[in-house]
Design an enzyme around this catalytic site. Structure first.
Site, short mmCIF file in Angstrom:
data_model
loop_
_atom_site.label_atom_id
_atom_site.label_comp_id
_atom_site.label_asym_id
_atom_site.label_seq_id
_atom_site.Cartn_x
_atom_site.Cartn_y
_atom_site.Cartn_z
N HIS A 15 9.69 76.89 55.60
CA HIS A 15 10.46 78.10 55.94
C HIS A 15 10.94 78.72 54.63
O HIS A 15 11.14 78.00 53.64
CB HIS A 15 11.66 77.65 56.79
CG HIS A 15 12.46 78.73 57.41
ND1 HIS A 15 13.41 79.44 56.71
CD2 HIS A 15 12.50 79.23 58.67
CE1 HIS A 15 13.99 80.31 57.52
NE2 HIS A 15 13.45 80.20 58.72
N ASP A 36 14.25 69.18 55.30
CA ASP A 36 14.74 70.30 56.09
C ASP A 36 14.64 69.87 57.55
O ASP A 36 13.55 69.81 58.13
CB ASP A 36 13.87 71.53 55.80
CG ASP A 36 14.22 72.71 56.71
OD1 ASP A 36 14.94 72.51 57.70
OD2 ASP A 36 13.74 73.82 56.42
N GLN A 66 14.43 71.87 62.44
CA GLN A 66 13.68 71.79 63.71
C GLN A 66 13.56 70.37 64.23
O GLN A 66 12.93 70.16 65.26
CB GLN A 66 12.28 72.41 63.54
CG GLN A 66 12.29 73.88 63.20
CD GLN A 66 12.92 74.76 64.27
OE1 GLN A 66 13.07 74.36 65.43
NE2 GLN A 66 13.32 75.95 63.89
N LYS A 91 21.24 75.60 66.14
CA LYS A 91 19.95 75.31 66.77
C LYS A 91 20.04 74.07 67.66
O LYS A 91 19.06 73.65 68.24
CB LYS A 91 18.87 75.08 65.70
CG LYS A 91 18.52 76.32 64.88
CD LYS A 91 17.39 76.00 63.95
CE LYS A 91 17.22 77.00 62.82
NZ LYS A 91 16.64 78.26 63.24
N CYS A 118 9.61 83.65 59.20
CA CYS A 118 10.08 83.21 57.86
C CYS A 118 9.13 82.19 57.26
O CYS A 118 9.56 81.21 56.62
CB CYS A 118 11.50 82.67 57.90
SG CYS A 118 12.71 83.90 58.38
C1 LIG Z 1 12.34 74.78 59.46
C2 LIG Z 1 13.50 75.71 59.25
N1 LIG Z 1 14.20 75.65 58.11
C3 LIG Z 1 15.25 76.44 57.88
C4 LIG Z 1 15.65 77.37 58.79
C5 LIG Z 1 16.83 78.24 58.50
O1 LIG Z 1 17.84 77.99 59.40
P1 LIG Z 1 19.19 78.87 59.33
O2 LIG Z 1 18.77 80.27 59.58
O3 LIG Z 1 20.03 78.29 60.40
O4 LIG Z 1 19.73 78.68 57.97
C6 LIG Z 1 14.95 77.51 59.99
C7 LIG Z 1 15.31 78.55 60.98
O5 LIG Z 1 14.55 78.92 61.82
C8 LIG Z 1 13.85 76.65 60.22
O6 LIG Z 1 13.14 76.73 61.35
#
Ligand SMILES: Cc1ncc(COP(=O)(O)O)c(C=O)c1O
Length: 424
Positions: free
Chosen positions: A138, A215, A218, A241, A381
């Site tokens: 992401h 990260d 998900q 989430k 993203c």
């Molecule tokens: C794999 C992953 N990393 C990071 C993020 C970023 O999350 P946030 O917008 O809550 O910072 C997301 C958001 O969809 C994501 O799916």
């Protein structure tokens, strides 16, 4: 006073009764106008819906307990502080951290990763050092490292993907020979749904001497995640989430690393003592929580964690796996629909990206919306990932504990309708 301890009504049912879970989410049970379709929410990868207990905890906090924390000597402030710190304990237990001090409250995954890049990264990354990421990251796990690498003259490398959308671990091994300083990767892809073998990647990275960051945006909401079993150095995830309020998130870090890191932001709450020209820092976790935190949101996240724990993360994960297997089969019935990501339901989570012939993903999403089915369309993203797949965008349906096979059926019906509209 607001109750922190919740008693979800579903504690003993097995397997997960998704219809009963769904009944506890007010937004999914709104009355709809005559002739309008009811809502099928398939965008939980972006942000989940919230159960009544979380909404009530937020309201209860503001109605009965609201006060700034850690400084008041009066009862209300002490109560708010106790609930905020209790939420930290709940989060620490949820991911099996050794201590609540290893859990820093932040706004989201993005802030957690930026914190590590700007503190650990600035202190430990130098000219020519290698940072290993992956092509499926992401933007939140790409851009903070790009900024750091540009500032420090460091190098970035990205683990390639196999044709099926899995990480090419042979390529990871090639990169590890160069002894990177950091390996940062997603536990589960938000576009492809790929579930990465995080324990294996951490172990290989550690053997090469690298620090590891997962990260977990998900993964933590969907499956049991144990930081001691994974042995990662950092884990970032978003409360919003995983049934928690918007503006809640967590950075887990191993205590020795967090203690050695300089602060992220300076200000109130993060200091031990301040002189006119210098200051010393508070102990963990306060060192990384400058200013007034989002107290109510953290408390709401604690309630979400209690709710998930009571349901059982094993059961949540099992439910999603079954739902994804069903969805993969049913989506296979739609002509010209291509799923991007692993075909094996056992190797993936509940985010399913697809394209439907030549129809633009935004058009697909718009038609699904007319049928009451909320999905996301775009690059999610993941621009470099999309580019590597030769795509500009996909439509993505993502599932969570409140989704049922009936939701999949509605999605499939609406996709057939989209296919008919465009008559391909
Ligand atoms: C794999 C992953 N990393 C990071 C993020 C970023 O999350 P946030 O917008 O809550 O910072 C997301 C958001 O969809 C994501 O799916």
């Amino acid at each position: 006073m607001a109750q922190l301890t919740t008693t979800p009504t579903l504690r003993s049912a097995t397997p997960l009764d998704a219809a009963a879970v769904r009944a506890e989410f007010p937004i999914l049970n709104q009355a709809v106008e005559r002739g309008r379709p009811s809502l099928v929410f398939l965008d939980s990868a972006a942000s989940s819906q919230k159960p009544a207990v979380v909404i009530e905890a937020l309201e209860g906090y503001y109605r009965t307990t609201n006060a700034n924390i850690h400084r008041g000597v009066y009862q209300l402030s002490e109560l708010a502080t106790a609930q905020y710190e209790q939420a930290r304990h709940l989060v620490a237990d949820f991911i099996n951290a050794r201590s609540p001090r290893e859990c820093i409250f932040v706004r989201n995954t993005t802030e957690a990763i930026n914190l590590v890049a700007q503190t650990w990264g600035r202190a430990n990354i130098g000219p020519g050092d290698l940072i290993v990421l992956t092509v499926m990251e992401h933007h939140s796990n790409l851009v903070p490292w790009q900024i750091l690498a540009q500032e420090k003259g460091a190098r970035l490398a990205h683990v390639r993907l196999t044709a099926e959308g899995r990480l090419d671990l042979a390529h990871l091994d090639e990169l590890l020979i160069q002894e990177p300083k950091l390996v940062a990767f997603t536990h589960m892809s938000n576009s492809l749904g790929t579930l990465n073998d995080a324990a294996e990647i951490v172990q290989r990275a550690r053997a090469s001497g690298a620090v590891t960051l997962i990260d977990g945006a998900q993964s933590v909401p969907h499956l049991p995640v144990d930081v001691q079993a994974l042995d990662c150095d950092f884990l970032a995830f978003s409360g919003h989430k995983m049934l928690g309020p918007m503006g809640s998130g967590v950075l887990y870090g191993k205590r020795s690393l967090l203690e050695a890191m300089p602060p992220f932001m300076g200000g109130g709450g993060m200091i031990r003592a301040v002189e006119l020209d210098h200051a010393t820092w508070a102990d963990l976790p306060a060192k990384f929580e400058a200013g007034t935190p989002a107290v109510g949101d953290a408390i709401g996240l604690g309630v979400a964690v209690e709710y998930l724990t009571a349901l059982g993360m094993d059961r949540v994960w099992e439910h999603e796996r079954e739902l994804v297997a069903y969805a993969l089969t049913r989506l296979g019935e739609i002509p010209e629909l291509i799923i991007h990501g692993p075909a094996d339901a056992q190797a993936r989570g509940g985010a399913i990206s697809f394209t439907l012939g030549e129809i633009h993903p935004h058009d697909v999403a718009a038609i699904l919306d007319e049928h009451g089915v909320a999905v996301r369309a775009g690059h999610h993203c993941n621009q470099p990932l999309m580019r590597s797949l030769g795509l500009v965008a996909t439509t993505r349906a993502s599932f969570y504990l409140y989704n049922t096979e009936a939701d999949v059926d509605r999605l499939v019906e609406a996709l057939h309708a989209a296919h008919r509209v465009f008559a391909i």
